[in-house]
Motif scaffolding. Structure first.
Motif, PDB file in Angstrom:
ATOM      1  N   ASN A  66       0.787  -1.204   0.207  1.00  0.00           N
ATOM      2  CA  ASN A  66       0.058  -0.042  -0.057  1.00  0.00           C
ATOM      3  C   ASN A  66       0.821   1.197   0.101  1.00  0.00           C
ATOM      4  O   ASN A  66       2.108   1.309   0.759  1.00  0.00           O
ATOM      5  CB  ASN A  66      -0.909   0.107   1.132  1.00  0.00           C
ATOM      6  CG  ASN A  66      -2.093  -0.653   0.796  1.00  0.00           C
ATOM      7  OD1 ASN A  66      -2.402  -1.307   0.089  1.00  0.00           O
ATOM      8  ND2 ASN A  66      -3.345   0.100   1.824  1.00  0.00           N
ATOM      9  N   GLY A  92      -3.907   1.562   7.190  1.00  0.00           N
ATOM     10  CA  GLY A  92      -3.786   1.298   5.616  1.00  0.00           C
ATOM     11  C   GLY A  92      -2.634   2.032   5.108  1.00  0.00           C
ATOM     12  O   GLY A  92      -2.401   1.800   3.917  1.00  0.00           O
ATOM     13  N   HIS A  99       2.173  -3.690  10.264  1.00  0.00           N
ATOM     14  CA  HIS A  99       0.851  -3.541   9.642  1.00  0.00           C
ATOM     15  C   HIS A  99       0.245  -4.889  10.393  1.00  0.00           C
ATOM     16  O   HIS A  99      -1.143  -4.800  10.941  1.00  0.00           O
ATOM     17  CB  HIS A  99       0.966  -3.601   8.221  1.00  0.00           C
ATOM     18  CG  HIS A  99      -0.538  -3.702   7.521  1.00  0.00           C
ATOM     19  ND1 HIS A  99      -0.781  -4.967   6.808  1.00  0.00           N
ATOM     20  CD2 HIS A  99      -1.407  -3.072   7.623  1.00  0.00           C
ATOM     21  CE1 HIS A  99      -1.967  -4.835   6.456  1.00  0.00           C
ATOM     22  NE2 HIS A  99      -2.544  -3.665   7.176  1.00  0.00           N
ATOM     23  N   ARG A 103      -2.839  -5.067  12.941  1.00  0.00           N
ATOM     24  CA  ARG A 103      -4.349  -5.506  12.663  1.00  0.00           C
ATOM     25  C   ARG A 103      -4.831  -6.754  13.760  1.00  0.00           C
ATOM     26  O   ARG A 103      -5.903  -7.095  14.054  1.00  0.00           O
ATOM     27  CB  ARG A 103      -4.133  -6.186  11.268  1.00  0.00           C
ATOM     28  CG  ARG A 103      -4.393  -5.326   9.855  1.00  0.00           C
ATOM     29  CD  ARG A 103      -4.614  -6.055   8.887  1.00  0.00           C
ATOM     30  NE  ARG A 103      -5.780  -6.971   8.867  1.00  0.00           N
ATOM     31  CZ  ARG A 103      -6.643  -6.540   7.631  1.00  0.00           C
ATOM     32  NH1 ARG A 103      -6.558  -5.425   7.073  1.00  0.00           N
ATOM     33  NH2 ARG A 103      -7.763  -7.496   7.569  1.00  0.00           N
ATOM     34  N   PHE A 294     -15.685   2.577  -2.591  1.00  0.00           N
ATOM     35  CA  PHE A 294     -14.404   3.052  -2.951  1.00  0.00           C
ATOM     36  C   PHE A 294     -13.969   2.984  -4.415  1.00  0.00           C
ATOM     37  O   PHE A 294     -14.363   1.961  -5.053  1.00  0.00           O
ATOM     38  CB  PHE A 294     -13.011   2.217  -2.256  1.00  0.00           C
ATOM     39  CG  PHE A 294     -12.699   2.541  -1.069  1.00  0.00           C
ATOM     40  CD1 PHE A 294     -11.711   3.905  -0.977  1.00  0.00           C
ATOM     41  CD2 PHE A 294     -13.077   2.297   0.259  1.00  0.00           C
ATOM     42  CE1 PHE A 294     -11.226   4.193   0.163  1.00  0.00           C
ATOM     43  CE2 PHE A 294     -12.573   2.796   1.362  1.00  0.00           C
ATOM     44  CZ  PHE A 294     -11.633   3.723   1.392  1.00  0.00           C
ATOM     45  N   THR A 297      -8.103   1.493  -5.300  1.00  0.00           N
ATOM     46  CA  THR A 297      -7.032   1.142  -4.015  1.00  0.00           C
ATOM     47  C   THR A 297      -5.717   1.628  -4.890  1.00  0.00           C
ATOM     48  O   THR A 297      -5.212   1.212  -6.057  1.00  0.00           O
ATOM     49  CB  THR A 297      -7.181  -0.180  -3.702  1.00  0.00           C
ATOM     50  OG1 THR A 297      -6.112  -1.020  -4.536  1.00  0.00           O
ATOM     51  CG2 THR A 297      -8.353  -0.811  -3.605  1.00  0.00           C
ATOM     52  N   SER A 350     -14.684  -4.926  -3.896  1.00  0.00           N
ATOM     53  CA  SER A 350     -15.070  -3.767  -3.179  1.00  0.00           C
ATOM     54  C   SER A 350     -14.597  -3.733  -1.981  1.00  0.00           C
ATOM     55  O   SER A 350     -14.230  -2.311  -1.414  1.00  0.00           O
ATOM     56  CB  SER A 350     -16.565  -3.848  -3.024  1.00  0.00           C
ATOM     57  OG  SER A 350     -17.035  -3.613  -4.383  1.00  0.00           O
ATOM     58  N   HIS A 356      -4.225  -5.912   2.960  1.00  0.00           N
ATOM     59  CA  HIS A 356      -5.214  -4.724   3.510  1.00  0.00           C
ATOM     60  C   HIS A 356      -6.595  -4.961   3.330  1.00  0.00           C
ATOM     61  O   HIS A 356      -7.300  -4.019   3.283  1.00  0.00           O
ATOM     62  CB  HIS A 356      -4.589  -3.395   2.754  1.00  0.00           C
ATOM     63  CG  HIS A 356      -3.238  -3.180   3.195  1.00  0.00           C
ATOM     64  ND1 HIS A 356      -3.019  -2.005   4.130  1.00  0.00           N
ATOM     65  CD2 HIS A 356      -2.103  -3.272   2.599  1.00  0.00           C
ATOM     66  CE1 HIS A 356      -1.906  -2.091   4.475  1.00  0.00           C
ATOM     67  NE2 HIS A 356      -1.268  -2.738   3.505  1.00  0.00           N
ATOM     68  N   CYS A 358     -10.359  -5.141   3.680  1.00  0.00           N
ATOM     69  CA  CYS A 358     -10.926  -4.132   4.543  1.00  0.00           C
ATOM     70  C   CYS A 358     -11.117  -4.791   5.995  1.00  0.00           C
ATOM     71  O   CYS A 358     -11.680  -5.907   6.153  1.00  0.00           O
ATOM     72  CB  CYS A 358     -12.564  -3.918   4.092  1.00  0.00           C
ATOM     73  SG  CYS A 358     -13.243  -2.980   5.300  1.00  0.00           S
TER      74      CYS A 358
HETATM   75  C1  HEM Z   1     -19.144  -0.771   2.505  1.00  0.00           C
HETATM   76  C2  HEM Z   1     -18.434  -0.297   3.350  1.00  0.00           C
HETATM   77  C3  HEM Z   1     -17.082  -0.286   3.406  1.00  0.00           C
HETATM   78  C4  HEM Z   1     -16.122  -0.356   2.056  1.00  0.00           C
HETATM   79  C5  HEM Z   1     -16.743  -0.347   0.873  1.00  0.00           C
HETATM   80  C6  HEM Z   1     -14.730  -0.519   2.432  1.00  0.00           C
HETATM   81  C7  HEM Z   1     -13.765  -0.518   1.707  1.00  0.00           C
HETATM   82  C8  HEM Z   1     -12.482  -0.835   2.107  1.00  0.00           C
HETATM   83  C9  HEM Z   1     -11.350  -1.013   1.011  1.00  0.00           C
HETATM   84  C10 HEM Z   1     -11.538  -1.045  -0.417  1.00  0.00           C
HETATM   85  C11 HEM Z   1     -10.296  -1.160   1.877  1.00  0.00           C
HETATM   86  C12 HEM Z   1      -8.840  -1.401   1.310  1.00  0.00           C
HETATM   87  C13 HEM Z   1      -8.193   0.098   0.962  1.00  0.00           C
HETATM   88  C14 HEM Z   1      -6.830  -0.268   0.529  1.00  0.00           C
HETATM   89  O1  HEM Z   1      -5.978  -1.210   0.790  1.00  0.00           O
HETATM   90  O2  HEM Z   1      -6.442   0.468  -0.327  1.00  0.00           O
HETATM   91  C15 HEM Z   1     -10.490  -0.976   3.317  1.00  0.00           C
HETATM   92  C16 HEM Z   1      -9.840  -0.928   4.352  1.00  0.00           C
HETATM   93  C17 HEM Z   1     -10.117  -0.659   5.538  1.00  0.00           C
HETATM   94  N1  HEM Z   1     -11.362  -0.685   6.069  1.00  0.00           N
HETATM   95 FE1  HEM Z   1     -13.030  -0.802   4.855  1.00  0.00          FE
HETATM   96  N2  HEM Z   1     -14.638  -0.436   3.793  1.00  0.00           N
HETATM   97  C18 HEM Z   1     -16.112  -0.438   4.465  1.00  0.00           C
HETATM   98  C19 HEM Z   1     -16.488  -0.261   5.931  1.00  0.00           C
HETATM   99  C20 HEM Z   1     -15.429  -0.403   6.713  1.00  0.00           C
HETATM  100  C21 HEM Z   1     -15.867  -0.515   8.227  1.00  0.00           C
HETATM  101  C22 HEM Z   1     -17.394  -0.494   8.800  1.00  0.00           C
HETATM  102  C23 HEM Z   1     -14.590  -0.192   9.071  1.00  0.00           C
HETATM  103  C24 HEM Z   1     -14.532  -0.292  10.336  1.00  0.00           C
HETATM  104  C25 HEM Z   1     -15.026  -1.143  11.079  1.00  0.00           C
HETATM  105  C26 HEM Z   1     -13.566  -0.314   7.758  1.00  0.00           C
HETATM  106  C27 HEM Z   1     -12.282  -0.144   8.397  1.00  0.00           C
HETATM  107  C28 HEM Z   1     -11.195  -0.400   7.404  1.00  0.00           C
HETATM  108  C29 HEM Z   1      -9.836  -0.160   7.736  1.00  0.00           C
HETATM  109  C30 HEM Z   1      -9.215  -0.109   9.414  1.00  0.00           C
HETATM  110  C31 HEM Z   1      -9.094  -0.710   6.623  1.00  0.00           C
HETATM  111  C32 HEM Z   1      -7.607  -0.654   6.553  1.00  0.00           C
HETATM  112  C33 HEM Z   1      -7.087  -2.063   6.692  1.00  0.00           C
HETATM  113  C34 HEM Z   1      -5.783  -2.493   6.416  1.00  0.00           C
HETATM  114  O3  HEM Z   1      -5.165  -1.485   5.707  1.00  0.00           O
HETATM  115  O4  HEM Z   1      -5.007  -3.269   6.781  1.00  0.00           O
HETATM  116  N3  HEM Z   1     -14.116  -0.359   6.752  1.00  0.00           N
HETATM  117  N4  HEM Z   1     -11.858  -0.767   3.282  1.00  0.00           N
END
Ligand code: HEM
Length: 410
Positions: A66, A92, A99, A103, A294, A297, A350, A356, A358
């Motif tokens: 990332n 992220g 990382h 997590r 989103f 990425t 999605s 990474h 979600c």
């Molecule tokens: C429909 C709703 C959601 C979508 C579409 C979504 C989408 C994503 C995507 C695409 C990523 C990866 C981003 C990347 O690496 O470039 C991501 C990472 C993440 N999301 Fe979600 N997300 C959603 C809801 C949530 C919720 C409810 C939470 C918290 C409870 C959350 C917390 C996170 C976190 C902390 C990361 C970073 C994970 C990492 O980098 O290891 N997301 N999300």
């Protein structure tokens, strides 16, 4: 910078990210680029992958990680800015061992089983919203839905609603545009204000739990911090904001899309209504596939490599526009059709993939499934009263409005 687009070959096709018409309906353009050219470039020349197989491979390969701070440096943020300091510790933006460590501290709180208790809360809020407007039988989902994921994450994290009122209002000011293209000074100022307030809010919450511990996620994170080497204070604050803040805008976008697509496809809503327990999962996987929250990425290569027939140099940025893999005919038959009966185990891109993936996906899925179930049960004769327009140049997809009409069924 090596590229296969040079040396007398055709110029790279460009994803027209600077044109409003692209954002209004990107899918035909992405389909042409994906199916005919395989990959493309952004207007700034950086490479974009669009096919399912290439997206999956990028996320599985160790040569791609990332993007870290360069992602927001490109958007004009500098050390000392609240958003820059937040990103420095953000899950992220970290890679490798740090990382994994971050997590692992929150993973257990976000498994499908641990998030189940949010279902009733979400269903209740969506039903209440529909009931509140029952006399008019109309409201704008886009304007009103945000309180549902907000109150749901507040309940899930066991924050007192009274503790969260002020930050909820400040966050509504919006920081999402800071992650999109075309970031202006005004957007930077607003986002810095929101992130400063968010980190201050979590800081106060940490002190409150430190003096009066509870059996909740934040108290467990404080214990990890006090342990000495598992979590620093800055990481603690930011990790909690990643979960609290990450849960609102994206989920609100998908909740709006759930209303929108079910209103626009009455035949699919009828299928869901006939079997809500059986089809709420398929419905939500399809909304996610069809309208990814989103837009893309970002990845960066840590070594010279090749992918999708392209040479990639160490340090080069390469993004995946999620609308490409999500509608790749090599993975989904008739990909432009909205079909709630598709196999719900065939997940779309999605929530991304790989390290990474979600962190909140189980929570988001549970919230969205209950939203679909509440619509099916309580919003009969659902229709749109105007055509929503997709907003340009965003990181989290959103419409300008989503006005619906319905008949409330208790
Ligand atoms: C429909 C709703 C959601 C979508 C579409 C979504 C989408 C994503 C995507 C695409 C990523 C990866 C981003 C990347 O690496 O470039 C991501 C990472 C993440 N999301 Fe979600 N997300 C959603 C809801 C949530 C919720 C409810 C939470 C918290 C409870 C959350 C917390 C996170 C976190 C902390 C990361 C970073 C994970 C990492 O980098 O290891 N997301 N999300």
């Amino acid at each position: 910078m090596p590229t296969n687009y040079g040396a007398g070959m055709v110029a790279a096709p460009v994803v027209p990210l600077d044109e409003d018409s692209y954002w209004a309906d990107p899918y035909p353009i992405l389909a042409e680029l994906r199916d005919r050219h395989r990959s493309a470039v952004e207007p700034d020349g950086s490479k974009v992958l669009l096919r399912w197989a290439d997206a999956e491979e990028t996320k599985k390969r160790a040569e791609f990680v990332n993007e870290g701070l360069e992602y927001i440096e490109r958007r004009g943020f500098r050390p000392g800015d609240p958003l820059y300091e937040w990103r420095r510790y953000s899950v992220g933006a970290r890679n490798g061992e740090d990382h994994r460590r971050l997590r692992s501290l929150v993973n257990r709180a976000l498994t499908p089983r641990s998030v189940d208790r949010v279902r009733e809360v979400v269903y209740g809020h969506v039903r209440d919203l529909l009931e509140r407007h029952r006399d008019a039988g109309e409201f704008d989902v886009r304007q009103e839905i945000r309180t549902v994921p907000f109150l749901s994450i507040v309940a899930f994290l066991e924050i007192e609603p009274s503790e969260a009122v002020a930050i909820g209002q400040q966050m509504a000011g919006g920081a999402g545009e800071a992650f999109g293209p075309n970031v202006t000074q005004e957007i930077r100022d607003r986002a810095n204000g929101v992130f400063a307030a968010l980190m201050e809010f979590v800081g106060e919450l940490v002190e409150a739990r430190r003096s009066r511990p509870r059996d909740d996620l934040l108290t467990r994170l404080i214990e990890a911090e006090e342990d000495g080497h598992r979590l620093s204070h800055d990481e603690l604050i930011v990790l909690f904001t990643n979960i609290f803040g990450g849960a609102i805008e994206t989920t609100a976008s998908l909740m709006t899309s759930t209303f929108l697509e079910l209103a626009a496809h009455p035949d699919q809503l009828a299928l869901l209504r006939a079997d809500p327990d059986g089809l709420k999962r398929g419905t939500i996987e399809e909304v996610l596939r069809y309208r990814p929250g989103f837009t893309s990425t970002g990845n960066v290569a840590v070594a010279d490599t090749r992918i999708a027939g392209l040479d990639i140099a160490e340090g080069e940025k390469i993004s995946i526009i999620i609308g490409g893999p999500n509608r790749d005919p090599a993975r989904y038959a008739d990909p432009d059709r909205f079909d709630v009966t598709r196999d719900p185990t065939r997940w779309s891109f999605s929530f991304s993939m790989g390290p990474h993936f979600c962190l909140g996906q189980a929570l988001a899925r549970a919230e969205l499934q209950e939203t679909a179930a509440a619509i099916a049960r309580h919003a009969h004769d659902l229709e749109l009263t105007a055509t929503p327009q997709w907003l340009p140049r965003v990181m989290v997809n959103n419409v300008d409005q989503c006005p619906i009409r319905y008949r409330f069924e208790p």
